[in-house]
Design a protein around this motif. Structure first.
Motif, mmCIF file in Angstrom:
data_model
loop_
_atom_site.group_PDB
_atom_site.id
_atom_site.type_symbol
_atom_site.label_atom_id
_atom_site.label_comp_id
_atom_site.label_asym_id
_atom_site.label_seq_id
_atom_site.Cartn_x
_atom_site.Cartn_y
_atom_site.Cartn_z
ATOM 1 N N PRO A 57 0.802 -1.229 0.000
ATOM 2 C CA PRO A 57 0.000 0.000 0.000
ATOM 3 C C PRO A 57 0.832 1.275 0.000
ATOM 4 O O PRO A 57 0.459 2.265 -0.642
ATOM 5 N N THR A 58 1.976 1.252 0.673
ATOM 6 C CA THR A 58 2.835 2.432 0.684
ATOM 7 C C THR A 58 3.439 2.682 -0.694
ATOM 8 O O THR A 58 3.506 3.826 -1.153
ATOM 9 N N TYR A 60 2.129 1.691 -3.586
ATOM 10 C CA TYR A 60 1.037 2.141 -4.466
ATOM 11 C C TYR A 60 0.676 3.608 -4.196
ATOM 12 O O TYR A 60 0.362 4.348 -5.124
#
Length: 118
Positions: A57-58, A60
């Motif tokens: 997630p980081t 992305y």
């Protein structure tokens, strides 16, 4: 006579300009992919993290402003084992092309997992 020679040379000049622009786009896409992989690895390597959930997630989130330039980037993070000492994050991008063609680039970043030392 001058206009005929210009008409013959202009396509080559245009191709050279587009080739320079394409080279810059490829270099920039490769740099962004490496930066995203580093950001993802840094997010997963911190001491308080017990697995690699924060890496993708980081990465992305870092890539979100560049989606028009990179197409559809893919972030790959293998699961962390109990004896692992490094975090590995791979980012794959498809850079924008102004000339005919297509390429895929992958950048991998590794970072040591933070552990307490006595």
């Amino acid at each position: 006579m001058l206009s005929i020679s210009f008409a013959m040379v202009f396509p080559m000049i245009l191709f050279l300009v587009l080739a320079v622009v394409q080279g810059a786009l490829i270099w920039y896409s490769d740099s962004v992919a490496l930066a995203a992989a580093r950001v993802g690895a840094d997010a997963a390597r911190v001491y308080s993290e017990k697995d690699n959930r924060a890496a993708a997630p980081t990465a992305y989130a870092f890539l979100k402003p560049f989606t028009q330039l990179l197409g559809n980037p893919v972030v790959t993070v293998p699961p962390r084992g109990p004896t692992d000492t490094v975090v590995t994050v791979t980012v794959t991008v498809h850079p924008l092309f102004v000339l005919p063609g297509e390429l895929t680039f992958s950048q991998t970043a590794q970072a040591p997992i933070e552990r307490p030392t006595p």
